[in-house]
Scaffold this motif. Structure first.
Motif, PDB file in Angstrom:
ATOM      1  N   LEU A   1      42.239  85.135  41.803  1.00  0.00           N
ATOM      2  CA  LEU A   1      41.988  83.729  42.113  1.00  0.00           C
ATOM      3  C   LEU A   1      42.488  83.363  43.509  1.00  0.00           C
ATOM      4  O   LEU A   1      41.775  82.716  44.280  1.00  0.00           O
ATOM      5  CB  LEU A   1      42.647  82.833  41.065  1.00  0.00           C
ATOM      6  N   ALA A   2      43.699  83.789  43.840  1.00  0.00           N
ATOM      7  CA  ALA A   2      44.245  83.476  45.167  1.00  0.00           C
ATOM      8  C   ALA A   2      43.444  84.171  46.259  1.00  0.00           C
ATOM      9  O   ALA A   2      43.113  83.561  47.289  1.00  0.00           O
ATOM     10  CB  ALA A   2      45.707  83.892  45.234  1.00  0.00           C
ATOM     11  N   GLY A   3      43.102  85.434  46.034  1.00  0.00           N
ATOM     12  CA  GLY A   3      42.340  86.168  47.040  1.00  0.00           C
ATOM     13  C   GLY A   3      40.946  85.622  47.234  1.00  0.00           C
ATOM     14  O   GLY A   3      40.460  85.510  48.370  1.00  0.00           O
ATOM     15  N   SER A   4      40.273  85.281  46.148  1.00  0.00           N
ATOM     16  CA  SER A   4      38.918  84.758  46.298  1.00  0.00           C
ATOM     17  C   SER A   4      38.922  83.364  46.915  1.00  0.00           C
ATOM     18  O   SER A   4      38.008  83.009  47.662  1.00  0.00           O
ATOM     19  CB  SER A   4      38.178  84.762  44.964  1.00  0.00           C
ATOM     20  N   SER A   5      39.944  82.575  46.648  1.00  0.00           N
ATOM     21  CA  SER A   5      40.038  81.251  47.287  1.00  0.00           C
ATOM     22  C   SER A   5      40.272  81.380  48.785  1.00  0.00           C
ATOM     23  O   SER A   5      39.611  80.717  49.589  1.00  0.00           O
ATOM     24  CB  SER A   5      41.168  80.438  46.660  1.00  0.00           C
ATOM     25  N   ALA A   6      41.207  82.257  49.159  1.00  0.00           N
ATOM     26  CA  ALA A   6      41.469  82.467  50.584  1.00  0.00           C
ATOM     27  C   ALA A   6      40.258  83.095  51.268  1.00  0.00           C
ATOM     28  O   ALA A   6      39.904  82.726  52.397  1.00  0.00           O
ATOM     29  CB  ALA A   6      42.696  83.358  50.767  1.00  0.00           C
ATOM     30  N   GLY A   7      39.613  84.037  50.600  1.00  0.00           N
ATOM     31  CA  GLY A   7      38.424  84.660  51.171  1.00  0.00           C
ATOM     32  C   GLY A   7      37.263  83.690  51.312  1.00  0.00           C
ATOM     33  O   GLY A   7      36.503  83.759  52.275  1.00  0.00           O
ATOM     34  N   ALA A   8      37.117  82.797  50.347  1.00  0.00           N
ATOM     35  CA  ALA A   8      36.057  81.797  50.439  1.00  0.00           C
ATOM     36  C   ALA A   8      36.302  80.860  51.617  1.00  0.00           C
ATOM     37  O   ALA A   8      35.358  80.476  52.318  1.00  0.00           O
ATOM     38  CB  ALA A   8      35.958  81.006  49.142  1.00  0.00           C
ATOM     39  N   ALA A   9      37.562  80.503  51.847  1.00  0.00           N
ATOM     40  CA  ALA A   9      37.884  79.645  52.995  1.00  0.00           C
ATOM     41  C   ALA A   9      37.597  80.377  54.307  1.00  0.00           C
ATOM     42  O   ALA A   9      37.020  79.800  55.246  1.00  0.00           O
ATOM     43  CB  ALA A   9      39.346  79.213  52.936  1.00  0.00           C
ATOM     44  N   LYS A  10      37.971  81.658  54.366  1.00  0.00           N
ATOM     45  CA  LYS A  10      37.703  82.446  55.579  1.00  0.00           C
ATOM     46  C   LYS A  10      36.198  82.617  55.778  1.00  0.00           C
ATOM     47  O   LYS A  10      35.698  82.525  56.897  1.00  0.00           O
ATOM     48  CB  LYS A  10      38.373  83.809  55.453  1.00  0.00           C
ATOM     49  N   GLY A  11      35.475  82.879  54.705  1.00  0.00           N
ATOM     50  CA  GLY A  11      34.025  83.018  54.790  1.00  0.00           C
ATOM     51  C   GLY A  11      33.342  81.724  55.177  1.00  0.00           C
ATOM     52  O   GLY A  11      32.318  81.730  55.869  1.00  0.00           O
ATOM     53  N   PHE A  12      33.883  80.608  54.713  1.00  0.00           N
ATOM     54  CA  PHE A  12      33.340  79.301  55.092  1.00  0.00           C
ATOM     55  C   PHE A  12      33.439  79.106  56.598  1.00  0.00           C
ATOM     56  O   PHE A  12      32.482  78.674  57.248  1.00  0.00           O
ATOM     57  CB  PHE A  12      34.087  78.183  54.360  1.00  0.00           C
ATOM     58  N   VAL A  13      34.600  79.443  57.165  1.00  0.00           N
ATOM     59  CA  VAL A  13      34.794  79.289  58.615  1.00  0.00           C
ATOM     60  C   VAL A  13      33.847  80.207  59.379  1.00  0.00           C
ATOM     61  O   VAL A  13      33.209  79.787  60.354  1.00  0.00           O
ATOM     62  CB  VAL A  13      36.269  79.561  58.982  1.00  0.00           C
ATOM     63  N   SER A  14      33.738  81.468  58.928  1.00  0.00           N
ATOM     64  CA  SER A  14      32.839  82.382  59.634  1.00  0.00           C
ATOM     65  C   SER A  14      31.377  81.965  59.455  1.00  0.00           C
ATOM     66  O   SER A  14      30.562  82.152  60.367  1.00  0.00           O
ATOM     67  CB  SER A  14      33.045  83.817  59.156  1.00  0.00           C
ATOM     68  N   GLY A  15      31.027  81.399  58.304  1.00  0.00           N
ATOM     69  CA  GLY A  15      29.669  80.909  58.095  1.00  0.00           C
ATOM     70  C   GLY A  15      29.344  79.730  58.987  1.00  0.00           C
ATOM     71  O   GLY A  15      28.238  79.618  59.511  1.00  0.00           O
ATOM     72  N   VAL A  16      30.299  78.825  59.164  1.00  0.00           N
ATOM     73  CA  VAL A  16      30.088  77.669  60.044  1.00  0.00           C
ATOM     74  C   VAL A  16      29.963  78.137  61.498  1.00  0.00           C
ATOM     75  O   VAL A  16      29.137  77.624  62.258  1.00  0.00           O
ATOM     76  CB  VAL A  16      31.236  76.645  59.879  1.00  0.00           C
ATOM     77  N   LYS A  17      30.751  79.152  61.881  1.00  0.00           N
ATOM     78  CA  LYS A  17      30.681  79.660  63.258  1.00  0.00           C
ATOM     79  C   LYS A  17      29.362  80.377  63.542  1.00  0.00           C
ATOM     80  O   LYS A  17      28.918  80.424  64.690  1.00  0.00           O
ATOM     81  CB  LYS A  17      31.844  80.606  63.529  1.00  0.00           C
ATOM     82  N   SER A  18      28.738  80.934  62.518  1.00  0.00           N
ATOM     83  CA  SER A  18      27.506  81.699  62.731  1.00  0.00           C
ATOM     84  C   SER A  18      26.253  80.821  62.752  1.00  0.00           C
ATOM     85  O   SER A  18      25.159  81.329  62.969  1.00  0.00           O
ATOM     86  CB  SER A  18      27.359  82.770  61.645  1.00  0.00           C
TER      87      SER A  18
END
Length: 190
Positions: free
Chosen positions: A71-88
């Motif tokens: 749960l902690a890893g997927s939440s942190a990963g989703a936040a990181k992926g959100f940032v990279s998705g917005v940047k792309s």
């Protein structure tokens, strides 16, 4: 029994129809509903040895650490992926494509990091439960050795140097976490 007409002056805030009332299955009994079931207030154990142990069983431990890690890893990963998705996002993208990039980035990165953290939690729980069973005591040493072993096992395929560094990091992180937990119990009133 559930449908009885009511006097026009009776009102119930949960109902919109004034000709209905809520059904109470205990209305014909002459005892309060609270004394009908006498539920225990503490956990029930089959064997007295289980009640003396003030910790989770190995199965509960395994489930807890794996679930919390995922749960902690997927939440942190989703936040990181959100940032990279917005940047792309490009200026020529439609709204559908922008949303798709953000969702794909969040899902992909969240899944990767969540799985890694879940495996780390699984290794840690197994090693900690094994140490408790082997030493027949539950103390800080078990947790630190389990953290050290988790780091070594997780990075074993990358070579002995990477495994040693990861083991040292795992042992230090668990040591800091256990020390922080004990300090919180001692100095923070509940």
């Amino acid at each position: 029994m559930a449908y009885q007409p009511r006097a026009p002056n009776e009102r119930n805030g949960d109902e919109s129809d004034s000709t209905r009332r809520l059904y109470n299955p205990y209305q014909d009994l002459q005892i309060p509903a609270q004394t009908l079931y006498k539920l225990p207030t503490s956990p029930e154990y089959l064997f007295p040895e289980e009640s003396r142990a003030q910790r989770r069983s190995w199965g509960e431990n395994l489930t807890y650490y794996t679930g919390v890690g995922y749960l902690a890893g997927s939440s942190a990963g989703a936040a990181k992926g959100f940032v990279s998705g917005v940047k792309s996002i490009e200026s020529t993208d439609t709204m559908k494509l922008k949303i798709n990039r953000v969702l794909n980035g969040s899902g992909h990165t969240g899944r990767q990091i969540g799985n890694r953290c879940g495996v780390i939690g699984l290794l840690y729980a197994g090693l900690e439960s094994g140490m408790v069973a082997y030493r027949d005591t539950d103390d800080v040493i078990n947790s630190v050795v389990a953290g050290l072993g988790t780091g070594v096992l997780y990075k074993a395929a990358a070579g002995p140097r990477s495994a040693a560094v990861a083991g040292a990091i795992g042992g230090m992180l668990v040591g800091i976490a256990v020390t922080g937990k004990q300090a919180l119990k001692r100095y923070v009133p509940i």
